[in-house]
Design an enzyme around this catalytic site. Structure first.
Site, PDB file in Angstrom:
ATOM      1  N   GLN A  78     -27.629   5.706  10.408  1.00 25.11           N
ATOM      2  CA  GLN A  78     -26.355   5.125  10.012  1.00 25.11           C
ATOM      3  C   GLN A  78     -25.296   5.396  11.078  1.00 25.11           C
ATOM      4  O   GLN A  78     -24.614   6.415  11.050  1.00 25.11           O
ATOM      5  CB  GLN A  78     -25.909   5.666   8.656  1.00 25.11           C
ATOM      6  N   PHE A  79     -25.156   4.449  12.004  1.00 25.41           N
ATOM      7  CA  PHE A  79     -24.188   4.606  13.092  1.00 25.41           C
ATOM      8  C   PHE A  79     -22.752   4.645  12.589  1.00 25.41           C
ATOM      9  O   PHE A  79     -21.866   5.180  13.256  1.00 25.41           O
ATOM     10  CB  PHE A  79     -24.363   3.502  14.143  1.00 25.41           C
ATOM     11  N   THR A  80     -22.497   4.128  11.391  1.00 23.87           N
ATOM     12  CA  THR A  80     -21.129   4.093  10.873  1.00 23.87           C
ATOM     13  C   THR A  80     -20.582   5.484  10.553  1.00 23.87           C
ATOM     14  O   THR A  80     -19.386   5.630  10.310  1.00 23.87           O
ATOM     15  CB  THR A  80     -21.021   3.192   9.626  1.00 23.87           C
TER      16      THR A  80
END
Length: 150
Positions: A78-80
């Site tokens: 999850q890059f967010t």
């Protein structure tokens, strides 16, 4: 590296209508990387995740680790988790690692967690549009950032 660790009674990931990973008792781990992350960060975080004592003992105290309850892990990239929200209302993601850095680290984390836990790690698909479902037990959610080791 940042990880959001959620104690669950069940969790699953679906991509294009197909289940890519599912667990019962254990951790749903949302994992984000930045360019500065190292293998040392990865090793530290993996040990921290496996050793985290947030399952209830016989006195209903958070005293048991994942291995004590024969738990499993569903690991989702999850890059967010590295969203910057300082300016305006549209988050920026310049701190998040590019795929050429993040994918090898993600794959190494799957291997490391599997080795430490002694079982297969369930996963999503890196970069895919994933539908993640969970039943958060507690709710218990822990944020771990490798930049805050000290």
């Amino acid at each position: 590296m940042r990880a959001v660790l959620q104690r669950v009674t069940q969790a699953s990931c679906v991509v294009e209508g197909k289940i890519t990973g599912q667990i019962e008792t254990g951790f749903l781990v949302l994992l984000g990387f930045e360019d500065a992350d190292t293998i040392e960060d990865l090793d530290w975080l993996a040990k921290k995740i496996i050793g985290m004592r947030i399952f209830s003992d016989e006195n209903d105290l958070m005293n048991k680790a994942l291995t004590d309850v024969n738990g499993s892990i569903l690991l989702i990239s999850q890059f967010t988790l590295f969203a910057s929200t300082k300016k305006g209302n549209r988050p920026g993601f310049t701190k998040a690692a590019r795929p050429d850095i993040a994918i090898p680290l993600y794959e190494k984390m799957v291997e490391k967690l599997s080795s430490l836990l002694g079982k297969k790690i369930e996963t999503g698909i890196f970069g895919a549009d994933m539908k993640v479902s969970l039943v958060n037990d507690g709710p218990t959610t822990i944020l771990i950032d490798t930049k805050n080791k000290e």
